[in-house]
Motif scaffolding. Structure first.
Motif, PDB file in Angstrom:
ATOM      1  N   GLY A  77       1.180  -1.250  -0.026  1.00 46.67           N
ATOM      2  CA  GLY A  77       0.149  -0.289   0.102  1.00 46.67           C
ATOM      3  C   GLY A  77       0.971   1.249  -0.002  1.00 46.67           C
ATOM      4  N   ALA A  78       1.110   1.968  -1.121  1.00 43.98           N
ATOM      5  CA  ALA A  78       1.720   3.039  -1.404  1.00 43.98           C
ATOM      6  C   ALA A  78       1.635   4.176  -0.536  1.00 43.98           C
ATOM      7  CB  ALA A  78       2.181   3.413  -2.970  1.00 43.98           C
ATOM      8  N   GLY A  79       0.644   4.373  -0.182  1.00 49.42           N
ATOM      9  CA  GLY A  79       0.129   5.200   1.106  1.00 49.42           C
ATOM     10  C   GLY A  79       0.270   6.615   0.728  1.00 49.42           C
ATOM     11  N   SER A  80       0.690   7.773   1.059  1.00 52.14           N
ATOM     12  CA  SER A  80       1.349   8.957   1.112  1.00 52.14           C
ATOM     13  C   SER A  80       2.778   8.637   0.026  1.00 52.14           C
ATOM     14  CB  SER A  80       1.901   9.469   2.539  1.00 52.14           C
ATOM     15  OG  SER A  80       2.192   9.256   3.041  1.00 52.14           O
ATOM     16  N   GLY A  81       3.360   8.010  -0.154  1.00 48.35           N
ATOM     17  CA  GLY A  81       4.535   7.597  -0.821  1.00 48.35           C
ATOM     18  C   GLY A  81       5.751   6.873  -0.428  1.00 48.35           C
ATOM     19  N   VAL A  82       6.534   5.850  -1.091  1.00 47.62           N
ATOM     20  CA  VAL A  82       6.966   5.244  -0.665  1.00 47.62           C
ATOM     21  C   VAL A  82       7.686   4.393  -1.783  1.00 47.62           C
ATOM     22  CG1 VAL A  82       5.595   2.911  -1.338  1.00 47.62           C
ATOM     23  CG2 VAL A  82       7.750   2.278   0.386  1.00 47.62           C
ATOM     24  N   ARG A  83       8.982   4.066  -1.555  1.00 46.10           N
ATOM     25  CA  ARG A  83      10.231   3.550  -2.675  1.00 46.10           C
ATOM     26  C   ARG A  83      10.368   2.281  -2.258  1.00 46.10           C
ATOM     27  NH1 ARG A  83      12.627   7.701  -5.350  1.00 46.10           N
ATOM     28  NH2 ARG A  83      14.634   5.989  -6.430  1.00 46.10           N
ATOM     29  N   HIS A  84      10.416   1.457  -3.948  1.00 42.52           N
ATOM     30  CA  HIS A  84      10.694  -0.109  -3.387  1.00 42.52           C
ATOM     31  C   HIS A  84      11.174  -0.519  -4.621  1.00 42.52           C
ATOM     32  CE1 HIS A  84       7.003  -2.488  -5.616  1.00 42.52           C
ATOM     33  NE2 HIS A  84       7.421  -1.392  -6.360  1.00 42.52           N
ATOM     34  N   SER A  85      11.992  -1.459  -4.528  1.00 42.16           N
ATOM     35  CA  SER A  85      12.497  -2.145  -5.540  1.00 42.16           C
ATOM     36  C   SER A  85      12.438  -3.783  -6.107  1.00 42.16           C
ATOM     37  CB  SER A  85      14.364  -2.282  -5.379  1.00 42.16           C
ATOM     38  OG  SER A  85      14.805  -3.522  -4.328  1.00 42.16           O
ATOM     39  N   GLU A  86      12.722  -4.030  -7.143  1.00 35.93           N
ATOM     40  CA  GLU A  86      12.280  -6.186  -7.281  1.00 35.93           C
ATOM     41  C   GLU A  86      12.877  -6.375  -8.135  1.00 35.93           C
ATOM     42  OE1 GLU A  86       7.254  -5.858  -7.207  1.00 35.93           O
ATOM     43  OE2 GLU A  86       8.358  -4.550  -8.811  1.00 35.93           O
ATOM     44  N   ARG A  87      13.448  -7.832  -7.524  1.00 30.18           N
ATOM     45  CA  ARG A  87      13.693  -7.909  -8.414  1.00 30.18           C
ATOM     46  C   ARG A  87      14.148  -9.636  -8.344  1.00 30.18           C
ATOM     47  NH1 ARG A  87      18.153 -10.905  -6.288  1.00 30.18           N
ATOM     48  NH2 ARG A  87      19.264 -10.398  -3.608  1.00 30.18           N
ATOM     49  N   ASN A  88      14.557 -10.700  -9.332  1.00 29.08           N
ATOM     50  CA  ASN A  88      14.661 -11.799  -9.355  1.00 29.08           C
ATOM     51  C   ASN A  88      16.006 -12.257  -8.478  1.00 29.08           C
ATOM     52  OD1 ASN A  88      14.738 -14.882 -10.138  1.00 29.08           O
ATOM     53  ND2 ASN A  88      14.459 -14.536 -12.194  1.00 29.08           N
ATOM     54  N   ALA A  89      15.686 -12.787  -8.146  1.00 32.48           N
ATOM     55  CA  ALA A  89      16.362 -13.509  -6.197  1.00 32.48           C
ATOM     56  C   ALA A  89      16.293 -14.908  -6.293  1.00 32.48           C
ATOM     57  CB  ALA A  89      16.017 -13.078  -5.431  1.00 32.48           C
ATOM     58  N   GLY A  90      16.065 -15.967  -7.872  1.00 32.82           N
ATOM     59  CA  GLY A  90      16.255 -17.083  -7.921  1.00 32.82           C
ATOM     60  C   GLY A  90      17.447 -17.559  -8.899  1.00 32.82           C
ATOM     61  N   THR A  91      17.770 -18.550  -9.359  1.00 33.99           N
ATOM     62  CA  THR A  91      18.129 -19.337 -11.042  1.00 33.99           C
ATOM     63  C   THR A  91      17.853 -19.072 -11.565  1.00 33.99           C
ATOM     64  OG1 THR A  91      18.053 -21.393 -10.013  1.00 33.99           O
ATOM     65  CG2 THR A  91      20.245 -20.384  -8.405  1.00 33.99           C
ATOM     66  N   GLY A  92      16.192 -19.208 -11.879  1.00 38.07           N
ATOM     67  CA  GLY A  92      15.684 -19.419 -12.915  1.00 38.07           C
ATOM     68  C   GLY A  92      14.777 -18.092 -13.324  1.00 38.07           C
ATOM     69  N   GLU A  93      13.973 -18.351 -13.954  1.00 34.94           N
ATOM     70  CA  GLU A  93      13.133 -17.611 -15.194  1.00 34.94           C
ATOM     71  C   GLU A  93      11.932 -16.806 -13.820  1.00 34.94           C
ATOM     72  OE1 GLU A  93      10.704 -15.970 -18.535  1.00 34.94           O
ATOM     73  OE2 GLU A  93       9.593 -18.117 -17.741  1.00 34.94           O
ATOM     74  N   LEU A  94      11.654 -16.012 -13.166  1.00 37.61           N
ATOM     75  CA  LEU A  94      10.346 -15.414 -12.865  1.00 37.61           C
ATOM     76  C   LEU A  94      10.065 -14.995 -13.179  1.00 37.61           C
ATOM     77  CD1 LEU A  94       9.190 -14.289  -9.969  1.00 37.61           C
ATOM     78  CD2 LEU A  94      10.955 -12.469 -10.148  1.00 37.61           C
ATOM     79  N   ARG A  95       8.789 -15.642 -12.637  1.00 34.59           N
ATOM     80  CA  ARG A  95       7.214 -15.175 -13.236  1.00 34.59           C
ATOM     81  C   ARG A  95       6.051 -15.033 -12.581  1.00 34.59           C
ATOM     82  NH1 ARG A  95       4.220 -19.595 -16.210  1.00 34.59           N
ATOM     83  NH2 ARG A  95       3.151 -18.077 -17.019  1.00 34.59           N
ATOM     84  N   PHE A  96       5.543 -13.919 -12.815  1.00 34.95           N
ATOM     85  CA  PHE A  96       4.684 -12.647 -11.882  1.00 34.95           C
ATOM     86  C   PHE A  96       3.545 -11.860 -11.955  1.00 34.95           C
ATOM     87  CE2 PHE A  96       8.120  -9.969 -11.544  1.00 34.95           C
ATOM     88  CZ  PHE A  96       7.197  -8.775 -11.093  1.00 34.95           C
ATOM     89  N   VAL A  97       2.051 -11.744 -11.759  1.00 28.87           N
ATOM     90  CA  VAL A  97       1.197 -10.827 -12.407  1.00 28.87           C
ATOM     91  C   VAL A  97       1.406 -10.272 -11.284  1.00 28.87           C
ATOM     92  CG1 VAL A  97      -1.026 -10.562 -12.686  1.00 28.87           C
ATOM     93  CG2 VAL A  97       0.431 -12.943 -13.600  1.00 28.87           C
ATOM     94  N   GLN A  98       1.168  -8.289 -11.694  1.00 26.43           N
ATOM     95  CA  GLN A  98       1.309  -8.100 -10.634  1.00 26.43           C
ATOM     96  C   GLN A  98      -0.225  -6.662 -11.301  1.00 26.43           C
ATOM     97  OE1 GLN A  98       4.046  -4.202  -9.726  1.00 26.43           O
ATOM     98  NE2 GLN A  98       5.084  -5.407  -8.359  1.00 26.43           N
ATOM     99  N   MET A  99      -0.933  -6.152 -10.133  1.00 28.74           N
ATOM    100  CA  MET A  99      -1.910  -5.763 -10.215  1.00 28.74           C
ATOM    101  C   MET A  99      -1.996  -4.446  -9.199  1.00 28.74           C
ATOM    102  SD  MET A  99      -4.103  -9.107  -9.973  1.00 28.74           S
ATOM    103  CE  MET A  99      -2.716  -9.730  -9.396  1.00 28.74           C
ATOM    104  N   TRP A 100      -2.431  -3.326  -9.921  1.00 29.60           N
ATOM    105  CA  TRP A 100      -2.691  -2.233  -9.192  1.00 29.60           C
ATOM    106  C   TRP A 100      -3.752  -1.836  -8.928  1.00 29.60           C
ATOM    107  CZ3 TRP A 100       1.482   2.213 -11.187  1.00 29.60           C
ATOM    108  CH2 TRP A 100       3.014   0.976 -10.994  1.00 29.60           C
ATOM    109  N   LEU A 101      -4.484  -1.620  -8.269  1.00 25.70           N
ATOM    110  CA  LEU A 101      -5.815  -1.109  -7.922  1.00 25.70           C
ATOM    111  C   LEU A 101      -5.970   0.580  -7.012  1.00 25.70           C
ATOM    112  CD1 LEU A 101      -5.312  -3.898  -7.219  1.00 25.70           C
ATOM    113  CD2 LEU A 101      -7.995  -3.560  -7.496  1.00 25.70           C
ATOM    114  N   VAL A 102      -6.885   1.421  -7.035  1.00 27.66           N
ATOM    115  CA  VAL A 102      -7.514   1.977  -6.177  1.00 27.66           C
ATOM    116  C   VAL A 102      -7.359   2.429  -4.882  1.00 27.66           C
ATOM    117  CG1 VAL A 102      -8.192   4.527  -6.626  1.00 27.66           C
ATOM    118  CG2 VAL A 102      -7.946   3.708  -8.513  1.00 27.66           C
ATOM    119  N   PRO A 103      -6.507   2.599  -4.280  1.00 29.14           N
ATOM    120  CA  PRO A 103      -7.033   3.106  -2.452  1.00 29.14           C
ATOM    121  C   PRO A 103      -8.726   3.439  -2.370  1.00 29.14           C
ATOM    122  CG  PRO A 103      -5.378   4.662  -3.363  1.00 29.14           C
ATOM    123  CD  PRO A 103      -6.071   3.997  -4.318  1.00 29.14           C
ATOM    124  N   GLY A 104      -8.946   3.380  -1.299  1.00 24.91           N
ATOM    125  CA  GLY A 104     -10.480   3.083  -1.174  1.00 24.91           C
ATOM    126  C   GLY A 104     -10.003   5.151  -0.418  1.00 24.91           C
ATOM    127  N   ALA A 105      -8.309   5.384   0.151  1.00 25.37           N
ATOM    128  CA  ALA A 105      -7.942   7.021   0.759  1.00 25.37           C
ATOM    129  C   ALA A 105      -6.722   6.854   0.186  1.00 25.37           C
ATOM    130  CB  ALA A 105      -8.498   6.244   2.286  1.00 25.37           C
TER     131      ALA A 105
END
Length: 225
Positions: free
Chosen positions: A97-125
């Protein structure tokens, strides 16, 4: 029931091949903009990501968005400016929940391919305190309610002759993670998605073993201001 199907091949292609990143966008995102395709219900992004070993996204900012990640295979290393540092694996749900502001990083930490689905939604507040959580190995029939919103994520893995009820909601977004399913006679394969309204009584079933899908049940549209 109203239904719009988006095939995997119609997604916008993004990423950086030289950096080992392949991205497929379902909605207008980054350099891809279509004024008629900016969101559905509370959902404003649904990105399929494939990262080579060691590849990833350097630290970057977010504000006033709920980011939900479903790992299909591999290991996703998350690190953010609020001090969270985790590895998310297949079957885990991650929420930032990013809220008022946050920084982050994401990377593949494994030895094979990384697959994921990332979904963004509008917050309630807006402007809230940033928050973070990981639900490990979410059970198929345990819905994940997005805090402070009218959105719920369902994971389904129909098998054999099993019929699965689609949530009864104003907006339902269905994304096929793997395999094939039948939605009222319409075949949906891996990477395909359906945007549904007025879903009362709607059901789906597996078209082959090993099917897995994500369904967002949403009872509202974004309210800004």
């Amino acid at each position: 029931m109203a239904q719009v199907v988006w095939r995997a091949g119609d997604r916008y292609r993004g990423g950086d091949a030289e950096a080992g990143i392949e991205t497929r966008h379902a909605f207008s995102f980054s350099g891809f903009y279509d004024p008629d395709n900016v969101g559905f219900g509370l959902l404003v992004a649904c990105n399929e990501e494939r990262l080579a070993p060691g590849a990833g996204f350097a630290e970057h900012p977010h504000r006033d968005v709920e980011i939900v990640t479903w790992v299909i295979e591999g290991e996703l290393a998350h690190r953010d400016s609020a001090g969270h540092e985790t590895v998310v694996r297949a079957g885990d749900v991650q929420r930032l929940g990013a809220g008022s502001g946050v920084r982050h990083s994401e990377r593949n930490a494994g030895t094979g391919e990384l697959r994921f689905v990332q979904m963004w939604l509008v917050p309630g507040a807006f402007g809230t305190e940033p928050s973070y959580e990981v639900v490990r190995g979410i059970a198929e029939r345990t819905p994940f309610a997005l805090p402070g919103t009218e959105a719920v994520l369902h994971v389904r893995r129909p098998a054999g002759e099993e019929r699965v009820a689609v949530p009864d909601a104003a907006f339902v977004y269905l994304h096929v993670v793997r395999g094939r399913v039948l939605l009222e006679g319409t075949a949906l394969g891996e990477g395909d998605a359906a945007r549904l309204t007025d879903t009362s009584g709607l059901v789906l079933s597996a078209a082959q073993d090993g099917a897995e899908l994500l369904m967002w049940e949403m009872h509202a549209e974004p309210a800004y201001g």
